[in-house]
Design an enzyme around this catalytic site. Structure first.
Site, PDB file in Angstrom:
ATOM      1  N   GLU A  87       0.753  -1.191  -0.073  1.00 23.23           N
ATOM      2  CA  GLU A  87       0.073  -0.075  -0.056  1.00 23.23           C
ATOM      3  C   GLU A  87       1.007   1.323   0.063  1.00 23.23           C
ATOM      4  O   GLU A  87       1.993   1.430   0.476  1.00 23.23           O
ATOM      5  CB  GLU A  87      -0.896   0.017   1.249  1.00 23.23           C
ATOM      6  CG  GLU A  87      -1.801   1.184   1.437  1.00 23.23           C
ATOM      7  CD  GLU A  87      -2.552   0.965   2.550  1.00 23.23           C
ATOM      8  OE1 GLU A  87      -2.427   0.158   3.567  1.00 23.23           O
ATOM      9  OE2 GLU A  87      -3.745   1.896   2.700  1.00 23.23           O
ATOM     10  N   ASN A 130     -12.689  -0.489   0.614  1.00 22.42           N
ATOM     11  CA  ASN A 130     -11.831  -0.943   1.613  1.00 22.42           C
ATOM     12  C   ASN A 130     -12.198  -0.485   3.042  1.00 22.42           C
ATOM     13  O   ASN A 130     -12.517   0.680   3.225  1.00 22.42           O
ATOM     14  CB  ASN A 130     -10.245  -0.409   1.745  1.00 22.42           C
ATOM     15  CG  ASN A 130      -9.418  -0.821   2.685  1.00 22.42           C
ATOM     16  OD1 ASN A 130      -9.030  -2.212   2.782  1.00 22.42           O
ATOM     17  ND2 ASN A 130      -8.968  -0.039   3.772  1.00 22.42           N
ATOM     18  N   GLU A 131     -12.640  -1.259   3.859  1.00 24.20           N
ATOM     19  CA  GLU A 131     -13.112  -0.999   5.292  1.00 24.20           C
ATOM     20  C   GLU A 131     -14.136  -0.114   5.272  1.00 24.20           C
ATOM     21  O   GLU A 131     -13.856   1.209   5.850  1.00 24.20           O
ATOM     22  CB  GLU A 131     -11.972  -0.757   6.181  1.00 24.20           C
ATOM     23  CG  GLU A 131     -11.041  -1.562   6.207  1.00 24.20           C
ATOM     24  CD  GLU A 131      -9.705  -1.708   7.343  1.00 24.20           C
ATOM     25  OE1 GLU A 131      -9.505  -0.564   7.816  1.00 24.20           O
ATOM     26  OE2 GLU A 131      -9.075  -2.547   7.636  1.00 24.20           O
ATOM     27  N   TYR A 154      -6.410  -7.905  12.832  1.00 26.51           N
ATOM     28  CA  TYR A 154      -5.064  -7.499  13.169  1.00 26.51           C
ATOM     29  C   TYR A 154      -4.931  -8.085  14.518  1.00 26.51           C
ATOM     30  O   TYR A 154      -5.858  -8.059  15.573  1.00 26.51           O
ATOM     31  CB  TYR A 154      -4.614  -6.040  12.956  1.00 26.51           C
ATOM     32  CG  TYR A 154      -4.567  -5.479  11.850  1.00 26.51           C
ATOM     33  CD1 TYR A 154      -3.228  -5.553  11.366  1.00 26.51           C
ATOM     34  CD2 TYR A 154      -5.421  -4.995  10.972  1.00 26.51           C
ATOM     35  CE1 TYR A 154      -2.763  -5.216   9.950  1.00 26.51           C
ATOM     36  CE2 TYR A 154      -5.191  -4.438   9.775  1.00 26.51           C
ATOM     37  CZ  TYR A 154      -3.904  -4.733   9.245  1.00 26.51           C
ATOM     38  OH  TYR A 154      -3.659  -4.253   7.830  1.00 26.51           O
ATOM     39  N   GLU A 179      -6.266  -8.598   5.095  1.00 25.43           N
ATOM     40  CA  GLU A 179      -5.286  -8.105   5.960  1.00 25.43           C
ATOM     41  C   GLU A 179      -5.016  -8.709   7.244  1.00 25.43           C
ATOM     42  O   GLU A 179      -6.283  -9.040   7.959  1.00 25.43           O
ATOM     43  CB  GLU A 179      -5.648  -6.707   6.284  1.00 25.43           C
ATOM     44  CG  GLU A 179      -5.413  -5.423   5.124  1.00 25.43           C
ATOM     45  CD  GLU A 179      -5.754  -4.242   5.497  1.00 25.43           C
ATOM     46  OE1 GLU A 179      -5.861  -3.664   6.453  1.00 25.43           O
ATOM     47  OE2 GLU A 179      -6.356  -3.505   4.214  1.00 25.43           O
ATOM     48  N   GLN A 238       2.174  -5.737   6.050  1.00 26.61           N
ATOM     49  CA  GLN A 238       2.225  -5.659   4.819  1.00 26.61           C
ATOM     50  C   GLN A 238       3.625  -6.071   4.286  1.00 26.61           C
ATOM     51  O   GLN A 238       4.485  -6.418   5.245  1.00 26.61           O
ATOM     52  CB  GLN A 238       2.310  -4.231   4.155  1.00 26.61           C
ATOM     53  CG  GLN A 238       0.674  -3.674   4.886  1.00 26.61           C
ATOM     54  CD  GLN A 238       0.240  -2.061   4.236  1.00 26.61           C
ATOM     55  OE1 GLN A 238       1.247  -1.529   3.412  1.00 26.61           O
ATOM     56  NE2 GLN A 238      -0.649  -1.597   4.662  1.00 26.61           N
TER      57      GLN A 238
END
Ligand code: AHR
Length: 509
Positions: free
Chosen positions: A25, A173-174, A254, A321, A369
C-alpha cells in the site's frame, strides 16, 4: 508426554496457495523506498523496482498481491499513475500518518511489472469513497480490454500491448471506517452498483474456469459484536432482492498489541510474549464464526423468479489484511514501521497454520504488509535491505501451498505446542511451533504410513527481542534442524524453546 498420530490417507482439504498472499500500500515506506526507487536511483533496480526486494520476493513467489490499499485505495485515482512519469500529478498522502508528497511514480504499469517479476497475481482495490463507478469501469477497460478501444489503445501506448487480465477486483476498503463510515446496508447499495457495472472484457467466456472475481469488504474482525452484526446485515440486505455476484468476502483482522502506545515491537517482557502469542489465535474464532454466518445468511436468500438465473450462490471467505500491530508503530517514522522478532515470526506461523487448518473455510489471505509496514517480511534502510524472521516463515511454509491438509490426532499435547501437517508429492510436511520461551519439548510422532525423514528446517533466536539489522542481517535465519530419531516405531523430535520447525518426511511406497 506429547504424542501425535499422523495419517496421510485421511485428506481433509486443499490448501489454496493464495493463503500465502501479500499486501502492499502507499503507506509509510512500503512502496516508495520499499519497492519503488526509480530508474535513476543509485540503489540497484529493475526499471525502478528495487532489485534486492524483487530478488527476495522472487524466491518467495507470493501467489497474490493486493494493491493500492488499504485505506489508500479509497483516495486513489488510477489515471494519476499512468503515462509519462515526469508528467504525473503530484498529490499528498496522509494515509495512516504518512504525510508525504506522492508523485504517482508507481502506478498500474509499475505494479503489473512488480507482479510479473515476482510471479504474483494482482488484486486491485477500487476507490468507492472518492472515486466513481465510471472510474472503476475505465480502469478495468484500460487493464483488461483486448479490442482496440480508446482506453485499450492508451494502455498500448503506455507500454503494454497485451491486456493485463486482472482477475481480482475489490470494491472499496473497510467501508465501516476509513472507507466511508458506512452501515452494511449503505455498503451493500454501493457494492451492487459497482459490481453490476464491471466490464467483463476477456473474462466473458462462461465455460472458462476464469472469471472476474468480485470481492466485497467484510467487517472489522477485531470487533466481536460489530463483526457479527455487519455480516448478518450485509448479507441480509444483499439477499432481499436479486443478488449480485460476490466471489469473495474480505475480512480484516489485526493482532492488536496497542493497549498503550508504548507497546513495543522490540522491547517486551515474558508476559507480553505470551499475551501477543495467545491473542493471535483469535483469528480462528473469527474465521469459523464468519464462515457460519455467511452460510446461514445465504440460505435465507430470496429465490429468483428468473428462470435464466441460477439459484446457487458461492462466496469464499478471505482475509485481506492480517498481522501483528504493535502500539509503538503509531509514533514511528516512516509511518507504521515495525521491526520483527521471533515473537512476530511465531504469530505469523500460527496464523498461517490457522489458515491451513481452516482451508475449507478460508481461501485467500494477505499479510499486512510486505515491506516496511507492520508485520513486514522485508525492511529497507536507504541502500540496505533486511529480511525479517517473518520472511523465513513464509519461505519455510511454502511447501504447504497446493497440498492437502492431513489428519493428525493428538491425545496429549502441551498447550505451548502447535502442530500442523499436509501432504504433497509423496512428502508429509509437519509444522511444529513451540511457543514456550524457555523449555524444549519432546514430541513423539507416529505415522500410519511408512515414512523416513528427509529434512528439518528450524527458525529460532538466541534472545526473544533480537532482530535482524543492517549490521546483523542474519541474526535470526532459518537453518537445518536436528533430524528426529526413530525409536520403537516413533519419531522423537525435540522442538526447541521459542521455535518454528518444518519437518519433511518422505512416504515410502
Ligand atoms: O495496513 C494498514 C491499514 O490498516 C490499512 O490501510 C487499512 O485497510 C487497515 O485499517
Amino acid at each position: 508426554m506429547n504424542k501425535i498420530i499422523i495419517n496421510s490417507d485421511k485428506k481433509e482439504g486443499y490448501i489454496s496457495p493464495e493463503l500465502h498472499g501479500q499486501f502492499i500500500e502507499f503507506l509509510g515506506n512500503c512502496i516508495y523506498d520499499g519497492i519503488w526507487v526509480g530508474e535513476k536511483s543509485e540503489i540497484p533496480n529493475y526499471n525502478g523496482l528495487r532489485k534486492d526486494v524483487i530478488d527476495a520476493l522472487k524466491v518467495l513467489a507470493p501467489p497474490i498481491v493486493r494493491w493500492p490499499g488499504g485505506c489508500y485505495a479509497d483516495t486513489y485515482h488510477w489515471k494519476n499513475g499512468i503515462g509519462d512519469r515526469a508528467k504525473r500529478p503530484v498529490v499528498y498522502n496522509e494515509n495512516f500518518g504518512t504525510f508525504e508528497i506522492d508523485n504517482n511514480q508507481f502506478g498500474t504499469h509499475e505494479f503489473m511489472d512488480f507482479c510479473d517479476m515476482i510471479g504474483a497475481k494482482p488484486w486491485f482495490g477500487v476507490n468507492v469513497l472518492s472515486g466513481s463507478v465510471n472510474e472503476m469501469k475505465e480502469w478495468i477497460e484500460y487493464c483488461n480490454r483486448s479490442e482496440e478501444t480508446e482506453l485499450a489503445l492508451l494502455r498500448k501506448k503506455n507500454g503494454s500491448e497485451r491486456p493485463f487480465q486482472v482477475e481480482y477486483w475489490g470494491i472499496g476498503n473497510e467501508p465501516w471506517c476509513g472507507g466511508g463510515t458506512m452501515t452494511p446496508q449503505m455498503y451493500a447499495i454501493e457494492y451492487r452498483k459497482y459490481v453490476t457495472a464491471m466490464p467483463l472484457c476477456d473474462f466473458h467466456d462462461a465455460k472458462s474456469e476464469r472469471r472476474l472475481k468480485k470481492i466485497a469488504c467484510g467487517p472489522d474482525g477485531n470487533k466481536p459484536i460489530e463483526r457479527v452484526n455487519w455480516t448478518k446485515d450485509f448479507f441480509g440486505e444483499i439477499g432481499k432482492y436479486r443478488y449480485p455476484q460476490i466471489d469473495a468476502y474480505d475480512i480484516h483482522f489485526y493482532n492488536w498489541n496497542i493497549k498503550q502506545r508504548d507497546k513495543s515491537d522490540v522491547i517486551f517482557d515474558e508476559e507480553s510474549w505470551y499475551n501477543v502469542i495467545d491473542s493471535c489465535t483469535e483469528i480462528e474464532t473469527v474465521i469459523k464464526e464468519q464462515y457460519q454466518i455467511i452460510q446461514k445468511e445465504i440460505k435465507k436468500f430470496s429465490k429468483t423468479e428468473d428462470i435464466c438465473m441460477r439459484d446457487e450462490f458461492q462466496c469464499d471467505l478471505i482475509v485481506g489484511e492480517w498481522g501483528n500491530w504493535h502500539g509503538s508503530s503509531f509514533e514511528k517514522r516512516p509511518a507504521l514501521y515495525q521491526q520483527s522478532t521471533i515473537r512476530d515470526a511465531i504469530t505469523s506461523a500460527l496464523t498461517l497454520d490457522i489458515f491451513h487448518k481452516n482451508c475449507n473455510y478460508v481461501k485467500m489471505a494477505c499479510v499486512a504488509q510486505t515491506v516496511n509496514v507492520l508485520n513486514s517480511l522485508i525492511l529497507t534502510e536507504e541502500g540496505n535491505t533486511i529480511l525479517t524472521p517473518n520472511y523465513d516463515v513464509f519461505l519455510m511454509y511454502k511447501v504447504h501451498r497446493g497440498g492437502q491438509k492431513i489428519n493428525i490426532v493428538s491425545n496429549e499435547l502441551d498447550d505451548t505446542l502447535y502442530i500442523f501437517a499436509s501432504e504433497k508429492n509423496s512428502r508429509i510436511y509437519v509444522n511444529v511451533v513451540n511457543t514456550d520461551l524457555k523449555n524444549n519439548k519432546i514430541i513423539d510422532f507416529e505415522f500410519m504410513q511408512n515414512v523416513k525423514v528427509e529434512k528439518v528446517d528450524i527458525l529460532k533466536s538466541d534472545c526473544m527481542t533480537a532482530i535482524n539489522t543492517v549490521n546483523e542481517p542474519n541474526r535470526i535465519r532459518k537453518s537445518e534442524g536436528e533430524i528426529p530419531l526413530k525409536e520403537d516405531g516413533l519419531f522423537k523430535y525435540q522442538a526447541k524453546a521459542a521455535s518454528i520447525s518444518v519437518i519433511c518426511f518422505e512416504i515410502i511406497k
